[in-house]
Design a protein around this motif. Structure first.
Motif, PDB file in Angstrom:
ATOM      1  N   UNK A 107     -97.532  36.793  42.088  1.00  0.00           N
ATOM      2  CA  UNK A 107     -96.961  35.316  41.870  1.00  0.00           C
ATOM      3  C   UNK A 107     -97.481  34.588  43.074  1.00  0.00           C
ATOM      4  N   UNK A 108     -97.623  35.318  44.262  1.00  0.00           N
ATOM      5  CA  UNK A 108     -98.412  34.640  45.625  1.00  0.00           C
ATOM      6  C   UNK A 108     -99.636  34.351  45.046  1.00  0.00           C
ATOM      7  N   UNK A 109    -100.384  35.125  44.581  1.00  0.00           N
ATOM      8  CA  UNK A 109    -101.832  35.001  44.191  1.00  0.00           C
ATOM      9  C   UNK A 109    -102.036  33.840  43.187  1.00  0.00           C
ATOM     10  N   UNK A 110    -100.912  33.789  42.440  1.00  0.00           N
ATOM     11  CA  UNK A 110    -101.076  32.692  41.317  1.00  0.00           C
ATOM     12  C   UNK A 110    -100.971  31.447  41.727  1.00  0.00           C
ATOM     13  N   UNK A 111     -99.922  31.143  42.913  1.00  0.00           N
ATOM     14  CA  UNK A 111     -99.777  29.948  43.627  1.00  0.00           C
ATOM     15  C   UNK A 111    -101.050  29.638  44.415  1.00  0.00           C
ATOM     16  N   UNK A 112    -101.669  30.367  44.928  1.00  0.00           N
ATOM     17  CA  UNK A 112    -103.087  30.393  45.673  1.00  0.00           C
ATOM     18  C   UNK A 112    -103.984  29.905  44.818  1.00  0.00           C
ATOM     19  N   UNK A 113    -104.160  30.359  43.594  1.00  0.00           N
ATOM     20  CA  UNK A 113    -105.116  29.922  42.756  1.00  0.00           C
ATOM     21  C   UNK A 113    -104.888  28.407  42.399  1.00  0.00           C
TER      22      UNK A 113
ATOM     23  N   UNK B  47    -112.838  31.684  52.326  1.00  0.00           N
ATOM     24  CA  UNK B  47    -112.086  32.398  53.559  1.00  0.00           C
ATOM     25  C   UNK B  47    -110.648  32.739  53.461  1.00  0.00           C
ATOM     26  N   UNK B  48    -110.065  31.586  52.938  1.00  0.00           N
ATOM     27  CA  UNK B  48    -108.492  31.712  52.789  1.00  0.00           C
ATOM     28  C   UNK B  48    -108.178  32.786  51.702  1.00  0.00           C
ATOM     29  N   UNK B  49    -108.978  32.804  50.794  1.00  0.00           N
ATOM     30  CA  UNK B  49    -108.914  33.684  49.662  1.00  0.00           C
ATOM     31  C   UNK B  49    -109.131  35.119  50.053  1.00  0.00           C
ATOM     32  N   UNK B  50    -110.212  35.563  50.721  1.00  0.00           N
ATOM     33  CA  UNK B  50    -110.278  36.827  51.286  1.00  0.00           C
ATOM     34  C   UNK B  50    -108.995  37.259  51.763  1.00  0.00           C
ATOM     35  N   UNK B  51    -108.464  36.373  52.957  1.00  0.00           N
ATOM     36  CA  UNK B  51    -107.407  36.642  53.747  1.00  0.00           C
ATOM     37  C   UNK B  51    -106.354  37.084  52.835  1.00  0.00           C
ATOM     38  N   UNK B  52    -105.945  36.259  51.874  1.00  0.00           N
ATOM     39  CA  UNK B  52    -104.699  36.074  51.067  1.00  0.00           C
ATOM     40  C   UNK B  52    -104.845  37.600  50.106  1.00  0.00           C
ATOM     41  N   UNK B  53    -105.854  37.959  49.913  1.00  0.00           N
ATOM     42  CA  UNK B  53    -106.089  39.160  48.866  1.00  0.00           C
ATOM     43  C   UNK B  53    -106.099  40.259  50.025  1.00  0.00           C
ATOM     44  N   UNK B  54    -106.523  40.288  51.205  1.00  0.00           N
ATOM     45  CA  UNK B  54    -106.130  41.594  51.884  1.00  0.00           C
ATOM     46  C   UNK B  54    -104.750  41.743  52.504  1.00  0.00           C
ATOM     47  N   UNK B  55    -104.081  40.604  52.594  1.00  0.00           N
ATOM     48  CA  UNK B  55    -102.599  40.713  52.737  1.00  0.00           C
ATOM     49  C   UNK B  55    -101.879  41.067  51.839  1.00  0.00           C
ATOM     50  N   UNK B  56    -102.268  40.641  50.474  1.00  0.00           N
ATOM     51  CA  UNK B  56    -101.255  41.136  49.558  1.00  0.00           C
ATOM     52  C   UNK B  56    -101.631  42.363  48.723  1.00  0.00           C
ATOM     53  N   UNK B  57    -102.768  42.727  48.938  1.00  0.00           N
ATOM     54  CA  UNK B  57    -103.399  44.027  47.857  1.00  0.00           C
ATOM     55  C   UNK B  57    -104.190  45.224  48.840  1.00  0.00           C
ATOM     56  N   UNK B  58    -104.597  44.527  50.027  1.00  0.00           N
ATOM     57  CA  UNK B  58    -105.594  45.394  50.791  1.00  0.00           C
ATOM     58  C   UNK B  58    -104.966  46.740  51.126  1.00  0.00           C
TER      59      UNK B  58
END
Length: 499
Positions: free
Chosen positions: A38-44, A356-367
Motif C-alpha cells: 500500500x505504501x508502495x502504491x502511494x509512492x507511485x 533516489x527516493x524510490x530506491x530508499x522506499x524499496x529497501x525500507x519496505x522490502x529489503x
C-alpha cells in the motif's frame, strides 16, 4: 451442602466479544502484510504527481507521467533487491541491527544518487542505443518496455530470494526492446563490449581487493601477540584510507568542470585521510580500554569502520544503480519533450530524485528479505571480514561510477564475499604466520601430525558454500537474455496497442 442454583443464562456476550477480538487480530495480521504494498502504491502516485508538475504543459506529458511511475516502481525493486549489497555484510557480522542498517542505507542512497548519479544515467539513456538512428517516439516506447521488463524480472527475483543484477536486467531490457523495435543496427556494440568487460572484471577486482584487505588485517592485527595494541595502531589507518578514498572521489565529481588537476585531487584525498586518522585515533583508543587480548574484542573495534564502509557503499550504490531506474526515464523525458539526447548532457534533477527516493522506499519496505543470503549464508562474516567486503565493494563501484560504467553492485558485493571466503580457505592451510601463531599460543595444536584422524575432515570442509555460488552465477547468466526477451515481447504488445 446447600444446592447451588443452576446457571441457566449463556454468556453469549463474552463469546461474541472474543470472536470480535479474534477477527480484529486476523485483520491486523492481514493488514500488516498489505501495508508495504500500500505504501508502495502511494509512492507511485506521488512520483506521477511529482513528474506532472514539471511536464504537464509539455508535449508527451502523459507518456512521461506513466514512465515516472514505472521508474519509481523499478527503483523500489532495485532497493528491495540490492540493499543486500550495502548492509548484508554488516548485518551478517552483527555490527548493526536491521533497522539501523536500513536507515543508514536509505540516507546515503539518496545522497549518492542525487550528488553523483548523473554520469551512469547518461550511459544508460543515450549510449547503449544510438539515439540518432532511432525516432524519438520509438525511443520513448523502447525505454517504456525496458522499464516494465526489468522491473518485472527484478520483482520476480526478489520474490524468489535471488540477488540478481539490476544492472544486467535494465541493460538487457534496453537491448532487447531496441532490437525488437528497430533491429540490431542502433545498438552501440562498442559500449556494450566495455560494459560486459566491466561486468567480468569488477567482481574479480572486488574479490581481490577484499582478499588483500583481509590479508592486511590478519597480518597486522589478528595474528599478533598483542592484538589490541595492533588494532589501536592500524584501525585508524583503515578508517583514514576509507575517508581519503571517498574524499578523492567526491572531488573527482567536481573535476568535470576542469578546476582540479590529478595532483590536487591526490593532495585533497591525503589531507582528508590525515584528518580522519587524527579524529579516529582517540575514538579507537577509548573503545579499546579494558578489552581482553582476544579476537572477540576486535569485533568491538571494527564496528566503527564497518558502519562507515556500509554508509560509503550505500552512497556508491546510489550513484551507480540509480541509472537502472531513471536512465530510461531520462531518455523518455528527452524524447517526449523534443529535446536532443546528448552523451554529456545532465539528466533533470527531478528525475534523479525519483530514482533516489524510490530506491530508499524499496529497501525500507522490502529489503530485509535478501540481507541474510549475502550477509550470512555464503560464508561466515565477522566485523573484520565484513569491513573488507564493504570497503572493497564501495571502492570498486566508485571507480566504475567515475568512469560512467553501469557495473553490477550485486556482482561486486558477492564477488567480494567469495573473495574473502576463498582467501580464508587458502590462508587457513598455507599461512606460515598463522601456523607459527597457533603453535605459540596453543600447546596442544599440531598441524604437522600426518596421522591425525580429523585431518581429512578438515581438508574436506570448505569455508565457502559452493551451492550458493552456483545458484547466484546461474541467476546472473539468465538475467540478460531473460530481460531482453521479455522487453522485446512487451514492446511488441505496446506497439500493437498504443502505437
Amino acid at each position: 451442602m446447600p444446592d447451588r442454583r443452576a446457571i441457566l443464562i449463556k454468556r453469549t456476550l463474552d463469546k461474541d466479544l472474543d470472536k470480535i477480538s479474534h477477527v480484529e487480530d486476523a485483520a491486523k495480521f492481514i493488514s500488516r502484510k498489505l501495508a508495504a504494498p500500500g505504501i508502495g502504491l502511494v509512492f507511485l502516485g506521488l512520483a506521477m504527481l511529482f513528474a506532472g508538475v514539471y511536464v504537464f504543459d509539455r508535449p508527451g506529458a502523459v507518456l512521461v507521467i506513466a514512465a515516472a511511475a514505472l521508474a519509481a516502481y523499478m527503483a523500489m525493486n532495485i532497493g528491495a533487491n540490492d540493499v543486500t549489497n550495502n548492509v548484508g555484510a554488516a548485518v551478517g557480522a552483527r555490527a548493526m541491527t536491521m533497522g539501523q542498517a536500513l536507515v543508514i542505507a536509505a540516507i546515503f542512497e539518496i545522497l549518492g544518487a542525487t550528488i553523483a548519479g548523473g554520469e551512469v544515467v547518461r550511459t544508460i539513456s543515450s549510449s547503449i542505443l544510438d539515439t540518432v538512428q532511432v525516432p524519438a517516439n520509438t525511443l520513448a516506447w523502447i525505454m517504456m518496455a525496458a522499464l516494465v521488463a526489468a522491473a518485472l524480472w527484478i520483482n520476480l527475483a526478489t520474490w524468489l530470494n535471488a540477488p540478481v543484477s539490476t544492472t544486467h536486467a535494465i541493460v538487457g531490457a534496453v537491448i532487447g526492446a531496441g532490437v525488437g523495435a528497430v533491429g540490431p543496427g542502433p545498438v552501440n556494440w562498442r559500449v556494450m563490449l566495455e560494459i560486459t568487460a566491466a561486468w567480468m572484471t569488477s567482481p574479480l577486482l572486488g574479490g581481490l581487493i577484499a582478499a588483500g584487505l583481509l590479508f592486511l588485517v590478519k597480518t597486522l592485527i589478528i595474528y599478533r601477540e598483542d592484538k589490541i595494541a595492533a588494532a589501536r595502531r592500524w584501525v585508524p589507518v583503515l578508517i583514514a584510507m576509507m575517508i581519503g578514498g571517498f574524499s578523492a572521489y567526491m572531488v573527482l565529481q567536481l573535476e568535470a568542470t576542469g578546476h582540479f588537476s590529478p595532483l590536487v585531487v591526490t593532495m585533497i584525498g591525503l589531507a582528508a585521510a590525515l584528518a580522519g586518522w587524527i579524529v579516529a585515533r582517540p575514538l579507537v583508543r577509548r573503545q579499546a580500554r579494558g578489552l581482553e587480548n582476544r579476537n572477540s574484542s576486535l569485533r568491538v573495534l571494527f564496528q566503527l569502520p564497518l558502519v562507515g564502509s556500509a554508509a560509503l557503499l550505500s552512497f556508491a550504490h546510489g550513484a551507480n544503480d540509480v541509472s537502472n531506474a531513471v536512465g530510461p526515464l531520462s531518455a523518455i523525458v528527452s524524447a517526449s519533450t523534443g529535446q536532443a539526447l546528448e552523451p554529456h548532457g545532465a539528466p533533470p534533477a527531478w528525475v534523479l530524485l525519483i530514482g533516489a527516493l524510490g530506491i530508499s522506499v524499496g529497501l525500507l519496505l522490502f529489503g530485509p528479505r535478501l540481507i541474510r543470503l549475502v550477509g550470512e549464508q555464503i560464508t561466515k562474516l565477522n566485523p573484520m571480514r565484513a569491513y573488507c567486503v564493504a570497503l572493497s565493494t564501495a571502492f570498486t563501484v566508485i571507480l566504475a561510477s567515475w568512469l560512467g560504467l553501469p557495473v553490477s553492485t550485486t556482482h561486486i558485493a558477492v564477488g567480494s564475499v567469495f573473495g574473502v571466503g576463498f582467501f580464508r580457505e587458502w590462508y587457513t592451510r598455507h599461512s606460515k604466520r598463522r601456523i607459527k601463531y597457533l603453535r605459540r599460543t596453543s600447546d596442544s595444536w599440531a598441524i604437522d601430525e600426518p596421522e591425525d584422524p580429523n585431518m581429512h575432515e578438515v581438508r574436506r570442509r570448505y569455508l565457502v558454500r559452493r551451492s550458493h555460488f552456483m545458484t547466484i552465477i546461474a541467476a546472473w547468466i539468465i538475467t540478460v537474455p531473460a530481460s531482453a526477451a521479455l522487453a522485446a515481447m512487451i514492446y511488441w504488445v505496446m506497439f500493437a496497442l498504443f502505437i
